[in-house]
Design an enzyme around this catalytic site. Structure first.
Site, PDB file in Angstrom:
ATOM      1  N   LYS A 231       0.847  -1.205   0.000  1.00  0.00           N
ATOM      2  CA  LYS A 231       0.000   0.000   0.000  1.00  0.00           C
ATOM      3  C   LYS A 231       0.878   1.249   0.000  1.00  0.00           C
ATOM      4  O   LYS A 231       1.761   1.399   0.841  1.00  0.00           O
ATOM      5  CB  LYS A 231      -0.912   0.020   1.226  1.00  0.00           C
ATOM      6  CG  LYS A 231      -1.814   1.266   1.264  1.00  0.00           C
ATOM      7  CD  LYS A 231      -2.852   1.165   2.356  1.00  0.00           C
ATOM      8  CE  LYS A 231      -2.451   1.788   3.665  1.00  0.00           C
ATOM      9  NZ  LYS A 231      -2.462   3.257   3.681  1.00  0.00           N
TER      10      LYS A 231
ATOM     11  N   ASP B 110      -3.527   4.381  -1.921  1.00  0.00           N
ATOM     12  CA  ASP B 110      -4.475   4.884  -0.922  1.00  0.00           C
ATOM     13  C   ASP B 110      -4.576   6.406  -1.084  1.00  0.00           C
ATOM     14  O   ASP B 110      -3.985   7.155  -0.314  1.00  0.00           O
ATOM     15  CB  ASP B 110      -3.959   4.490   0.469  1.00  0.00           C
ATOM     16  CG  ASP B 110      -4.989   4.721   1.558  1.00  0.00           C
ATOM     17  OD1 ASP B 110      -6.150   5.037   1.221  1.00  0.00           O
ATOM     18  OD2 ASP B 110      -4.628   4.579   2.741  1.00  0.00           O
TER      19      ASP B 110
ATOM     20  N   LYS C 182      -7.610   8.142  -1.363  1.00  0.00           N
ATOM     21  CA  LYS C 182      -8.851   8.656  -0.760  1.00  0.00           C
ATOM     22  C   LYS C 182      -9.412   9.818  -1.576  1.00  0.00           C
ATOM     23  O   LYS C 182      -9.539  10.949  -1.092  1.00  0.00           O
ATOM     24  CB  LYS C 182      -8.608   9.076   0.691  1.00  0.00           C
ATOM     25  CG  LYS C 182      -8.180   7.923   1.588  1.00  0.00           C
ATOM     26  CD  LYS C 182      -8.124   8.320   3.046  1.00  0.00           C
ATOM     27  CE  LYS C 182      -7.801   7.166   3.963  1.00  0.00           C
ATOM     28  NZ  LYS C 182      -6.397   6.682   3.872  1.00  0.00           N
ATOM     29  N   LEU C 183      -9.797   9.509  -2.820  1.00  0.00           N
ATOM     30  CA  LEU C 183     -10.276  10.566  -3.724  1.00  0.00           C
ATOM     31  C   LEU C 183     -11.617  11.134  -3.263  1.00  0.00           C
ATOM     32  O   LEU C 183     -12.487  10.403  -2.793  1.00  0.00           O
ATOM     33  CB  LEU C 183     -10.459  10.011  -5.140  1.00  0.00           C
ATOM     34  CG  LEU C 183      -9.230   9.485  -5.872  1.00  0.00           C
ATOM     35  CD1 LEU C 183      -9.619   9.096  -7.310  1.00  0.00           C
ATOM     36  CD2 LEU C 183      -8.108  10.502  -5.894  1.00  0.00           C
TER      37      LEU C 183
ATOM     38  N   ASP D  79     -13.835  14.632  -4.978  1.00  0.00           N
ATOM     39  CA  ASP D  79     -13.836  15.877  -5.750  1.00  0.00           C
ATOM     40  C   ASP D  79     -15.102  15.873  -6.602  1.00  0.00           C
ATOM     41  O   ASP D  79     -15.944  14.984  -6.439  1.00  0.00           O
ATOM     42  CB  ASP D  79     -12.561  15.923  -6.631  1.00  0.00           C
ATOM     43  CG  ASP D  79     -12.119  17.357  -6.936  1.00  0.00           C
ATOM     44  OD1 ASP D  79     -12.992  18.170  -7.358  1.00  0.00           O
ATOM     45  OD2 ASP D  79     -10.933  17.672  -6.748  1.00  0.00           O
TER      46      ASP D  79
ATOM     47  N   THR E 236     -11.514   6.331  11.022  1.00  0.00           N
ATOM     48  CA  THR E 236     -11.637   5.810  12.388  1.00  0.00           C
ATOM     49  C   THR E 236     -11.229   6.816  13.461  1.00  0.00           C
ATOM     50  O   THR E 236     -11.438   6.564  14.640  1.00  0.00           O
ATOM     51  CB  THR E 236     -10.815   4.510  12.566  1.00  0.00           C
ATOM     52  OG1 THR E 236      -9.552   4.718  11.959  1.00  0.00           O
ATOM     53  CG2 THR E 236     -11.498   3.339  11.944  1.00  0.00           C
TER      54      THR E 236
ATOM     55  N   ARG F 151      -3.221  -5.099  15.063  1.00  0.00           N
ATOM     56  CA  ARG F 151      -2.040  -5.302  15.911  1.00  0.00           C
ATOM     57  C   ARG F 151      -1.963  -6.770  16.289  1.00  0.00           C
ATOM     58  O   ARG F 151      -2.938  -7.322  16.825  1.00  0.00           O
ATOM     59  CB  ARG F 151      -2.122  -4.450  17.189  1.00  0.00           C
ATOM     60  CG  ARG F 151      -1.907  -2.952  16.948  1.00  0.00           C
ATOM     61  CD  ARG F 151      -0.491  -2.667  16.455  1.00  0.00           C
ATOM     62  NE  ARG F 151      -0.271  -1.273  16.077  1.00  0.00           N
ATOM     63  CZ  ARG F 151      -0.466  -0.752  14.865  1.00  0.00           C
ATOM     64  NH1 ARG F 151      -0.905  -1.513  13.881  1.00  0.00           N
ATOM     65  NH2 ARG F 151      -0.195   0.510  14.628  1.00  0.00           N
TER      66      ARG F 151
ATOM     67  N   ARG G  44       3.250  -0.446  10.802  1.00  0.00           N
ATOM     68  CA  ARG G  44       4.383  -0.485  11.730  1.00  0.00           C
ATOM     69  C   ARG G  44       4.707  -1.838  12.363  1.00  0.00           C
ATOM     70  O   ARG G  44       5.897  -2.132  12.547  1.00  0.00           O
ATOM     71  CB  ARG G  44       4.197   0.604  12.796  1.00  0.00           C
ATOM     72  CG  ARG G  44       4.360   1.993  12.169  1.00  0.00           C
ATOM     73  CD  ARG G  44       3.770   3.078  13.014  1.00  0.00           C
ATOM     74  NE  ARG G  44       2.309   2.993  13.005  1.00  0.00           N
ATOM     75  CZ  ARG G  44       1.511   3.818  13.666  1.00  0.00           C
ATOM     76  NH1 ARG G  44       2.045   4.766  14.411  1.00  0.00           N
ATOM     77  NH2 ARG G  44       0.200   3.701  13.596  1.00  0.00           N
TER      78      ARG G  44
END
Ligand code: C5P
Length: 233
Positions: free
Chosen positions: A35, A62, A64-65, A67, A118, A180, A210
């Site tokens: 990603k 990623d 996140k369009l 418009d 989120t 996680r 991470r």
């Protein structure tokens, strides 16, 4: 049959293309998808996306369009030409999403609707003038809208995955961040889930950053996550 490792989407959240490329080289063939998000895109990440596609990897942009329809349609068309596999679009209205579906045309690009970020709570929604829904009710409503518009799937928290699966049916993809591994540091994420729990709640793919990319040994981290999935930890 899709393997546990193929369900892992690694978030290449790095400041430089060099670091992201190093990580993708280490994980090549060991995870399902890479990603690339906005931070990296604005630092030359689109070239890396094309490089990965040319090397046979699946790439998730990623972006996140959101418009006006014409712009979303043309932007989606341009992304489809890059040969990436997944693109995110905010699932806030039908005009935006039908424009993305038109732009995707008959390419293999899969469109994923971002339901509710989120980090937003009910007060943030009220601030936006959305008073009648809790974040999870709104996520379910938007997931339904994305499915109706012809999107292949949605991005949602593992906590809503099961309700969204019941709403949009078995043939749509559910992709969950905020993952996680059992026993890991949760960092700045608040509503986290283990990989196995998110998959059993209905997720098809897990976005993991991470816990893999900052691990001393990212390959071992992937192996450990896959092992946890196998045993349902
Ligand atoms: O490092 P970590 O596993 O927390 O990375 C999560 C990835 O998922 C990041 O790329 C982040 O932008 C993304 N994401 C998220 N929560 C959302 C949507 C996307 O953490 N609601």
């Amino acid at each position: 049959m899709i393997t546990p490792k193929e369900r892992i989407i690694v978030a290449l959240d790095f400041r430089s293309v060099r670091e992201a490329r190093d990580m993708s080289n280490r994980l090549k063939g060991r995870v399902g998808v890479f990603k690339i998000g906005m931070e990296l895109v604005y630092s030359g990440g689109l070239e890396l996306a094309v490089e990965l596609v040319e090397g046979g990897d699946q790439v998730f942009l990623d972006l996140k369009l959101l418009d006006i329809g014409h712009t979303v349609m043309q932007a989606t068309k341009a992304v489809a030409r890059l040969g990436v596999s997944f693109l995110t679009v905010h699932a806030v209205d039908e005009k935006t999403m039908t424009a993305a579906v038109e732009g995707r045309g008959d390419s293999a690009l899969k469109l994923l609707g971002v339901t509710v970020m989120t980090n937003l709570d009910i007060d943030d929604l009220k601030q936006q003038g959305i008073a009648e829904h809790s974040p999870s009710q709104l996520a379910i409503k938007r997931a339904q809208m994305a499915a109706n518009c012809g999107f292949e799937g949605v991005i949602t928290s593992g906590h809503e995955a099961s309700a969204i699966r019941d709403t949009i049916g078995a043939d749509k993809l559910i992709i969950t961040p905020g993952i996680r591994p059992a026993g890991a540091d949760i960092g700045d994420q608040s509503r986290v889930m283990t990989p196995a729990r998110a998959l059993s709640a209905g997720a098809d793919y897990l976005v993991i950053g991470r816990p893999i990319t900052q691990a001393d040994d990212p390959v071992a981290a992937v192996e450990a996550i896959a092992a946890q999935i196998e045993v349902g930890a």
